[in-house]
Design a protein around this motif. Structure first.
Motif, PDB file in Angstrom:
ATOM      1  N   ALA A   1       1.992  -7.411  -6.013  1.00 32.93           N
ATOM      2  CA  ALA A   1       1.415  -8.758  -5.987  1.00 32.93           C
ATOM      3  C   ALA A   1       0.756  -9.129  -7.317  1.00 32.93           C
ATOM      4  N   GLY A   2       0.865  -8.252  -8.302  1.00 31.46           N
ATOM      5  CA  GLY A   2       0.295  -8.547  -9.604  1.00 31.46           C
ATOM      6  C   GLY A   2      -1.205  -8.337  -9.695  1.00 31.46           C
ATOM      7  N   VAL A   3      -1.740  -7.491  -8.815  1.00 30.12           N
ATOM      8  CA  VAL A   3      -3.172  -7.182  -8.837  1.00 30.12           C
ATOM      9  C   VAL A   3      -3.361  -5.851  -9.558  1.00 30.12           C
ATOM     10  N   PRO A   4      -4.201  -5.785 -10.588  1.00 31.16           N
ATOM     11  CA  PRO A   4      -4.374  -4.532 -11.334  1.00 31.16           C
ATOM     12  C   PRO A   4      -4.990  -3.438 -10.463  1.00 31.16           C
ATOM     13  N   VAL A   5      -4.452  -2.214 -10.556  1.00 29.46           N
ATOM     14  CA  VAL A   5      -4.941  -1.097  -9.745  1.00 29.46           C
ATOM     15  C   VAL A   5      -5.391   0.052 -10.652  1.00 29.46           C
TER      16      VAL A   5
ATOM     17  N   THR B   1     -14.145 -14.127 -16.609  1.00 28.37           N
ATOM     18  CA  THR B   1     -13.924 -12.892 -15.853  1.00 28.37           C
ATOM     19  C   THR B   1     -14.021 -13.169 -14.358  1.00 28.37           C
ATOM     20  N   ARG B   2     -14.980 -14.012 -13.963  1.00 33.62           N
ATOM     21  CA  ARG B   2     -15.108 -14.372 -12.547  1.00 33.62           C
ATOM     22  C   ARG B   2     -13.819 -15.041 -12.058  1.00 33.62           C
TER      23      ARG B   2
ATOM     24  N   SER C   1     -18.180  -0.139 -19.583  1.00 35.74           N
ATOM     25  CA  SER C   1     -18.682   0.482 -20.808  1.00 35.74           C
ATOM     26  C   SER C   1     -18.846  -0.532 -21.923  1.00 35.74           C
ATOM     27  N   GLU C   2     -18.102  -1.640 -21.853  1.00 34.42           N
ATOM     28  CA  GLU C   2     -18.246  -2.728 -22.823  1.00 34.42           C
ATOM     29  C   GLU C   2     -18.527  -4.039 -22.112  1.00 34.42           C
ATOM     30  N   GLY C   3     -19.258  -3.966 -21.005  1.00 37.22           N
ATOM     31  CA  GLY C   3     -19.530  -5.156 -20.222  1.00 37.22           C
ATOM     32  C   GLY C   3     -18.396  -5.445 -19.253  1.00 37.22           C
TER      33      GLY C   3
ATOM     34  N   ASP D   1      -9.743  -7.364 -18.101  1.00 40.47           N
ATOM     35  CA  ASP D   1      -8.699  -6.357 -18.297  1.00 40.47           C
ATOM     36  C   ASP D   1      -9.184  -4.945 -17.991  1.00 40.47           C
ATOM     37  N   ARG D   2     -10.431  -4.817 -17.519  1.00 38.89           N
ATOM     38  CA  ARG D   2     -10.962  -3.499 -17.174  1.00 38.89           C
ATOM     39  C   ARG D   2     -11.529  -3.487 -15.761  1.00 38.89           C
ATOM     40  N   ILE D   3     -10.966  -4.295 -14.900  1.00 33.79           N
ATOM     41  CA  ILE D   3     -11.374  -4.341 -13.507  1.00 33.79           C
ATOM     42  C   ILE D   3     -10.146  -4.059 -12.651  1.00 33.79           C
ATOM     43  N   PHE D   4     -10.235  -3.062 -11.755  1.00 30.23           N
ATOM     44  CA  PHE D   4      -9.072  -2.574 -11.020  1.00 30.23           C
ATOM     45  C   PHE D   4      -9.303  -2.627  -9.510  1.00 30.23           C
ATOM     46  N   PHE D   5      -8.252  -2.958  -8.783  1.00 32.53           N
ATOM     47  CA  PHE D   5      -8.300  -2.970  -7.320  1.00 32.53           C
ATOM     48  C   PHE D   5      -8.544  -1.555  -6.787  1.00 32.53           C
TER      49      PHE D   5
END
Length: 622
Positions: free
Chosen positions: A126-130, A251-252, A281-283, A287-291
């Motif tokens: 579904a295109g959700v980052p994991v 980001t929200r 680590s950098e706020g 691109d650094r949030i994963f399901f």
């Protein structure tokens, strides 16, 4: 619209659902076990049906009994709350097959998201980052060990059917993997009936961010923004807030859009939560949030979302289950202010957060915010269920204002004789790092020593106890000829606490504490912590552990025994594991010695302070 609603749950969430149902004109039916016969949710509902013995496996987890209760009372809908059967697709289907309305997502949606490995695979499509890791079907120790090495340590082992931190272990080194895997599988099997696991890369500076989603039967799905649930202990959430501190608009938008895609991928209806792990680590960055997983139910922490959106999520659940469209469109939802929730548990932080059970002889919450509870003064905390006493929720125009209000609520909690984590929560809320939103999931573990209140009372608490003990005497002018409040006190009192006895003079107006006293004792409530003082030098009545007796710290079930009679052990070595209130508690040797008098085996039920074995120092192995 639903006419009569059966709540297939207990405690504070049952009371919460009853409150909204009543406001909507919906009659309510409670179910209860033996232990809950006089519980608040039973007293609050219009009707109540007994469904079995105290253990949840014989009452709240028996779907057939719950459906029979609904039929018996003429209920036309079932709300599962959270926990218990709330994410059991077979139960949801059985409710529907019985001609009842299921207040929750379709069984197919529950199944699609119920197993973490399958859910991650679906989210990829579904295109959700994991999160990077392994979620394959080969569950052999050899394959899992190999995959862990390929991922790179530290790794996280997670039960595929898990939740609430059960069946989850962080492993820092290859030598620890096999033991952690065995423990994970055992806990997962006991909690969920499924011992399969997946592996994930351990995220640096992880923050737990989740998004509230809501769908209806007409194809509409919206989000109600995010919550930050990073403050956890043993993977159990302790403090939650909304919105997430440091979350920028871009980001929200990205994380909330991903959550909506996730819900649409399973044709979701009702309330659900998409949980993400963020490398902060950098706020917070998109691109650094994963399901991580989806919880196909209402969340414990849903009040903070309600506080910032002005939405009653339980009302939405009942309306959507009745076939109505979502009450609001996405463009009609917005964030107003900030809300923080603290989970008040019956546990003793000074003794490793061991659960504390018994009657709540004294219970007081001060005004100032929202209190969600399933108990009142005089009720009991049972050893059979989760030890939550209440959820304390505060709203403010800013995060600082919300935190100040919640700190006042938590620090003014008064509970006796059941122990609570209120003092621990107070110290957490006023910690400079929390106030400055320096958060990650290791927050509590890294600062634990400074967050646990001292077990022994500090000097100002002693003096408050003395003031309380002598206040009646001072107020009575008879027998105190020549006594003046402005003069140096001439009276004193002897008090005992925690093995110490002091004689203290009367010194009025000690700030920061409240108290209660009778002829035998004085209780001082100090920033959420409760301290008991005995009048006179009566001693503490505490038993010494120096004799090596290993006592059960609470009622529970022995799930593993690692030693045999006559075995030599070293200080800190695990002797056995006790399971109580959904948690495993390892009992260890207090010093080097030999095991004698081993009186239990795996599977045994034990009572509090039962002697399980004794470690005898200085003896030779038999």
């Amino acid at each position: 619209m639903i006419r009569k609603l059966l709540i297939a749950n207990r405690g504070e969430i049952a009371c919460r659902i009853i409150r909204t149902a009543r406001a909507m004109g919906i009659a309510t039916v409670a179910v209860y076990s033996d232990a809950d016969a006089k519980a608040l949710h039973v007293r609050s509902a219009d009707e109540a049906v007994h469904i079995g013995p105290s253990p949840a496996a014989e009452s709240y987890l028996v779907g057939a009994k719950i459906i029979a209760a609904a039929k018996q009372t003429g209920a036309d809908a079932v709300h599962p709350g959270y926990g218990f059967l709330s994410e059991n697709a077979d139960f949801a289907q059985a409710v529907i097959d019985a001609g009842l309305i299921w207040v929750g997502p379709r069984p197919a949606s529950i199944r699609a998201m119920g197993l973490k490995d399958a859910a991650k695979q679906l989210m990829r499509s579904a295109g959700v980052p994991v999160t990077p890791g392994y979620d394959g079907s080969d569950q052999s120790v050899e394959r899992l060990t190999k995959e862990a090495e390929a991922i790179g340590y530290p790794v996280l082992i997670k039960a595929v059917a898990g939740g609430g931190g059960k069946g989850m272990r962080k492993v820092d080194a290859p030598a620890d993997f096999a033991a952690a895997l065995e423990s994970c599988r055992r806990e997962a099997k006991a909690s969920f009936g499924n011992d399969e696991v997946l592996l994930e890369k351990w995220i640096t500076s992880p923050r737990h961010i989740e998004v509230q989603v809501f769908g209806d039967a007409h194809g509409n799905v919206v989000h109600l923004f995010e919550r930050d649930c990073s403050l956890q202990r043993r993977h159990q959430k302790v403090i939650e807030e909304a919105p997430a501190p440091g979350m920028d608009a871009a980001t929200r938008e990205a994380i909330c859009a991903a959550a909506v895609r996730a819900a649409k991928a399973v044709d979701y209806e009702g309330a659900g939560t998409i949980e993400f792990i963020a490398d902060a680590s950098e706020g917070l960055r998109a691109d650094r949030i994963f399901f991580m997983e989806m919880n196909t139910r209402l969340q414990v922490e849903h009040p903070v979302t309600e506080e910032i959106t002005g939405v009653d999520l339980v009302e939405w659940q009942l309306r959507v289950a009745s076939g109505e469209p979502l009450p609001k469109r996405q463009d009609e939802l917005s964030i107003n202010g900030h809300a923080i929730e603290a989970r008040l548990y019956a546990e003793d932080p000074a003794k490793g957060f061991l659960p504390s059970t018994g009657r709540l002889d004294y219970l007081l919450f001060q005004d100032g915010g929202r209190v969600e509870t399933g108990v009142e003064e005089g009720d009991a905390i049972s050893p059979f269920y989760d030890p939550m006493i209440a959820k304390l929720v505060a709203w403010g125009k800013t995060r600082e204002e919300a935190n100040d209000r919640l700190f006042q609520m938590v620090s003014s909690v008064e509970i006796w004789p059941v122990r609570s984590n209120a003092g621990f929560l107070s110290r957490t809320l006023e910690h400079p790092d929390f106030e400055n939103a320096i958060l990650d999931t290791g927050f509590i573990a890294e600062r634990l020593h400074s967050l646990i209140p001292p077990e022994a009372a500090e000097d100002h608490v002693w003096q408050r106890a003395a003031e309380a003990a002598l206040l009646d005497v001072v107020s009575d002018n008879e027998g105190l000829a020549g006594f003046r409040l402005n003069s140096t006190p001439k009276i004193s009192v002897t008090l005992s606490h925690n093995g110490e006895t002091r004689t203290l003079p009367f010194e009025p107006a000690v700030a920061g504490s409240t108290s209660y006293h009778d002829d035998q004792r004085v209780l001082v409530f100090d920033y959420g912590s409760t301290y008991e003082f005995e009048r006179g030098a009566r001693g503490t009545g505490q038993a010494s552990a120096a004799d090596g007796a290993i006592l059960a710290p609470m009622p529970g079930k022995v799930i593993a025994v690692d030693v045999v009679e006559g075995q030599a052990v070293t200080a800190g070595q695990r002797l056995m594991v006790l399971e109580a209130m959904k948690m495993e508690h390892a009992l260890t040797a207090p010093f080097d010695g030999v095991v004698e008098g081993l009186s239990v085996s795996a599977g045994a039920q034990v009572q509090v302070e039962a002697v399980l074995c004794t470690v005898v120092p200085g003896a030779s192995e038999k």
